[in-house]
Design an enzyme around this catalytic site. Structure first.
Site, PDB file in Angstrom:
ATOM      1  N   HIS A  28       0.820  -1.220   0.000  1.00 47.94           N
ATOM      2  CA  HIS A  28       0.000   0.000   0.000  1.00 47.94           C
ATOM      3  C   HIS A  28       0.851   1.268   0.000  1.00 47.94           C
ATOM      4  O   HIS A  28       0.358   2.341  -0.312  1.00 47.94           O
ATOM      5  CB  HIS A  28      -0.917   0.008   1.229  1.00 47.94           C
ATOM      6  N   ASP A  69       3.292   9.660  -0.459  1.00 46.88           N
ATOM      7  CA  ASP A  69       2.145   8.846  -0.062  1.00 46.88           C
ATOM      8  C   ASP A  69       1.937   7.769  -1.116  1.00 46.88           C
ATOM      9  O   ASP A  69       2.032   8.055  -2.318  1.00 46.88           O
ATOM     10  CB  ASP A  69       0.889   9.742   0.016  1.00 46.88           C
TER      11      ASP A  69
HETATM   12  P1  ADQ Z   1      -3.030   5.951   5.057  1.00 45.25           P
HETATM   13  O1  ADQ Z   1      -1.641   6.441   5.250  1.00 45.25           O
HETATM   14  O2  ADQ Z   1      -3.810   5.655   6.288  1.00 45.25           O
HETATM   15  O3  ADQ Z   1      -3.102   4.657   4.114  1.00 45.25           O
HETATM   16  P2  ADQ Z   1      -5.064   7.321   3.308  1.00 45.25           P
HETATM   17  O4  ADQ Z   1      -4.995   6.613   2.010  1.00 45.25           O
HETATM   18  O5  ADQ Z   1      -5.293   8.780   3.186  1.00 45.25           O
HETATM   19  O6  ADQ Z   1      -3.757   7.137   4.197  1.00 45.25           O
HETATM   20  O7  ADQ Z   1      -6.245   6.695   4.129  1.00 45.25           O
HETATM   21  C1  ADQ Z   1      -6.719   7.263   5.316  1.00 45.25           C
HETATM   22  C2  ADQ Z   1      -8.144   6.758   5.562  1.00 45.25           C
HETATM   23  O8  ADQ Z   1      -8.491   7.064   6.918  1.00 45.25           O
HETATM   24  C3  ADQ Z   1      -9.158   7.415   4.653  1.00 45.25           C
HETATM   25  O9  ADQ Z   1     -10.089   6.468   4.220  1.00 45.25           O
HETATM   26  C4  ADQ Z   1      -9.805   8.462   5.580  1.00 45.25           C
HETATM   27  O10 ADQ Z   1     -11.162   8.700   5.284  1.00 45.25           O
HETATM   28  C5  ADQ Z   1      -9.667   7.842   6.945  1.00 45.25           C
HETATM   29  N1  ADQ Z   1      -9.511   8.897   7.960  1.00 45.25           N
HETATM   30  C6  ADQ Z   1      -8.536   9.821   8.061  1.00 45.25           C
HETATM   31  N2  ADQ Z   1      -8.751  10.633   9.114  1.00 45.25           N
HETATM   32  C7  ADQ Z   1      -9.880  10.220   9.687  1.00 45.25           C
HETATM   33  C8  ADQ Z   1     -10.638  10.654  10.832  1.00 45.25           C
HETATM   34  N3  ADQ Z   1     -10.268  11.682  11.593  1.00 45.25           N
HETATM   35  N4  ADQ Z   1     -11.744   9.973  11.109  1.00 45.25           N
HETATM   36  C9  ADQ Z   1     -12.124   8.935  10.341  1.00 45.25           C
HETATM   37  N5  ADQ Z   1     -11.475   8.497   9.289  1.00 45.25           N
HETATM   38  C10 ADQ Z   1     -10.355   9.119   8.955  1.00 45.25           C
HETATM   39  C11 ADQ Z   1      -2.137   3.781   3.519  1.00 45.25           C
HETATM   40  C12 ADQ Z   1      -1.138   4.472   2.588  1.00 45.25           C
HETATM   41  C13 ADQ Z   1      -1.879   5.303   1.551  1.00 45.25           C
HETATM   42  C14 ADQ Z   1      -2.844   4.400   0.766  1.00 45.25           C
HETATM   43  C15 ADQ Z   1      -3.703   3.587   1.706  1.00 45.25           C
HETATM   44  C16 ADQ Z   1      -4.515   2.528   0.957  1.00 45.25           C
HETATM   45  O11 ADQ Z   1      -0.264   5.289   3.342  1.00 45.25           O
HETATM   46  O12 ADQ Z   1      -0.973   5.920   0.658  1.00 45.25           O
HETATM   47  O13 ADQ Z   1      -3.696   5.217  -0.017  1.00 45.25           O
HETATM   48  O14 ADQ Z   1      -2.923   2.898   2.680  1.00 45.25           O
HETATM   49  O15 ADQ Z   1      -3.719   1.765   0.144  1.00 45.25           O
END
Ligand code: ADQ
Length: 472
Positions: A162, A370
């Site tokens: 990921h 990211d």
């Molecule tokens: P993350 O680093 O966790 O994922 P991201 O892809 O932005 O980053 O996912 C975060 C998730 O958490 C989103 O679905 C978001 O809605 C949720 N989220 C964030 N803040 C929140 C809050 N305060 N309350 C509820 N929900 C919240 C890792 C990798 C990324 C990759 C994903 C998936 O780092 O690059 O996109 O995996 O492969």
């Protein structure tokens, strides 16, 4: 133990730490990308999930959740410290994100990584039915494909990373680089977020292990390991339906009112992590306030930064610094009843998060690096009326697909400021043209298409239910 035709193996189980009074567990949706992505797929599928349930000591006996069997892997306090916080999150995580923080190397961490990967491999071997498919997720478990193949040569094994896979110059720093590559090569199919990552991997395999490798295929003795880019996505239709829900629209209207009906609302939603570029973004915002280009009377910034991997030292330091920065900016530029920044560190449920996306005229997603960034895609999916400007870092995987975003280099403070101003001042026509294009892309490239393309590439024998692999 009952065995399953499809087994997902990930560091965490996708269930909430707390049990409801009726004994039911809930899928843990937040905050993290992996569960957000896989949740919509596995519901009501004859699948199993192997992962850590949280806590230390023996793994609890867990009920099925939405028809998915849960297999807990036990971790001790030492495993947590040395495997999860250590090798996974203080060696691999910073190294894979351009070493924006210094990766640490400790032999004890590597021992824990091997030990814990072995335990996950054994749990997956017990959970998969003969000839079944096992889909291993992410950087915590890079050795599992190789270990599992030794235990169960009958299985089809997939691995998906990921996070970014770094260029050779960075990866070569790892003392145990050959073992890590060899572990991944136990898989039949290795998926990355971007084509560049697959290219980096092939180059490293050729250089470190001397194996014949292209960006699509690697020969390991008699076996062929396929490699490819499978950019992860969101459940576009589900997010759009939630955004269009009258209750959510009403909640968004109320939120805007509570903010004092500003002309412009800027939103950022991150896990509190040094890769997300929060400090750089706040610095740019402070300079825009100081120069008068942005005024608190008409513009509001909401920064959601939910606490995450709190025990990783750099994240604690970051949190203190961000909170200091927010306090300083509010002290300098806020007015009574009009803070410059609304800072929230709580997790939100999906409805509240979508209401926040609906309020945001500008969504600022500016990580230093990211793998993908699902927040950017979720935001686009909520803009059902083609309003809203997405400010997006060139270094998020999502930038390869969302080319119509306002793209910025988050390391370039001036560029970041200009990008934010451009997004704030864009005409409604420009915003709509860009948003329409991005929404169109996400309609065809949603989480179901992602899973189908990955699983159909893995399932060459066609043993999974058609719903999971059928294309079109
Ligand atoms: P993350 O680093 O966790 O994922 P991201 O892809 O932005 O980053 O996912 C975060 C998730 O958490 C989103 O679905 C978001 O809605 C949720 N989220 C964030 N803040 C929140 C809050 N305060 N309350 C509820 N929900 C919240 C890792 C990798 C990324 C990759 C994903 C998936 O780092 O690059 O996109 O995996 O492969």
């Amino acid at each position: 133990m009952r065995q399953s035709p499809l087994v997902v193996v990930a560091n965490r189980l996708p269930i909430d730490d707390s049990m409801a009074p009726d004994g039911a567990f809930e899928w843990r949706r937040s905050p993290g990308g992996l569960v957000s992505a896989l949740h919509p797929l596995l519901r009501h599928t004859p699948a199993a999930w192997v992962g850590w349930a949280g806590g230390t000591g023996p793994a609890p006996d867990l009920p099925d959740v939405d028809g998915v069997r849960m297999h807990g892997v036990p971790l001790t306090a030492e495993d947590l410290r040395d495997h999860y916080e250590g090798f996974a999150n203080s060696t691999l995580w910073p190294l894979y994100h351009d070493a924006v923080e210094q990766p640490e190397h400790h032999r004890r961490w590597w021992e824990a990584y091997q030990r814990v990967n072995q335990r996950f491999a054994e749990a997956a071997a017990a959970a998969a039915e003969p000839g079944g498919l096992v889909w291993v997720q992410d950087y915590h478990l890079q050795l599992v494909p190789g270990l599992l193949r030794k235990l169960r040569p009958d299985l089809r094994i997939g691995f998906f990373l990921h996070v970014p896979f770094p260029p050779p110059e960075l990866f070569m720093q790892l003392p145990r680089r050959a073992e890590l590559l060899g572990g991944m090569l136990g898989a039949d199919l290795i998926g990355f977020q971007r084509a560049q990552a697959a290219h980096n991997f092939a180059q490293l395999v050729a250089k470190v292990l001397g194996l014949p490798a292209t960006d699509r295929s690697i020969s390991v003795g008699e076996r062929e390991v396929r490699v490819g880019a499978f950019p992860i996505a969101v459940d576009t239709a589900e997010v759009a339906a939630l955004a269009a829900d009258p209750g959510v629209a009403e909640r968004a209207r109320r939120l805007r009112q509570d903010l004092g009906d500003p002309e412009r609302v800027i939103l950022s939603v991150d896990r509190m992590d040094y890769t997300k570029g929060i400090e750089q973004r706040l610095k740019a915002y402070r300079e825009l306030l100081a120069s008068g280009d942005v005024k608190v009377q008409d513009t509001v910034l909401i920064q959601v930064a939910v606490r995450s991997r709190d025990r990783v030292a750099q994240n604690q330091i970051l949190r203190d610094r961000v909170e200091h920065q927010v306090g300083r900016i509010n002290g300098e530029f806020g007015r009574v009843g009009e803070p410059a920044i609304h800072y929230l560190s709580q997790p939100f449920d999906r409805t509240e998060l979508v209401a926040l996306y609906r309020v945001a005229d500008v969504m600022a997603v500016t990580p230093l690096r990211d793998g993908m960034n699902l927040v950017a895609k979720e935001y686009v999916a909520t803009r059902v009326d083609d309003t809203g400007a997405l400010l997006l870092s060139e270094f998020a995987g999502a930038a390869a697909e969302l080319e119509q975003a306002y793209l910025v280099n988050p390391h370039d403070l001036e560029g970041l400021k200009q990008g934010l101003l451009a997004a704030l001042r864009a005409t409604p026509e420009d915003v709509a043209t860009r948003m329409r294009g991005m929404r169109e892309h996400l309609r065809g490239n949603d989480i179901h298409a992602w899973a189908r393309s990955y699983l159909s590439a893995l399932d060459v024998a066609g043993s999974l239910p058609g719903r999971l692999t059928a294309t079109g």
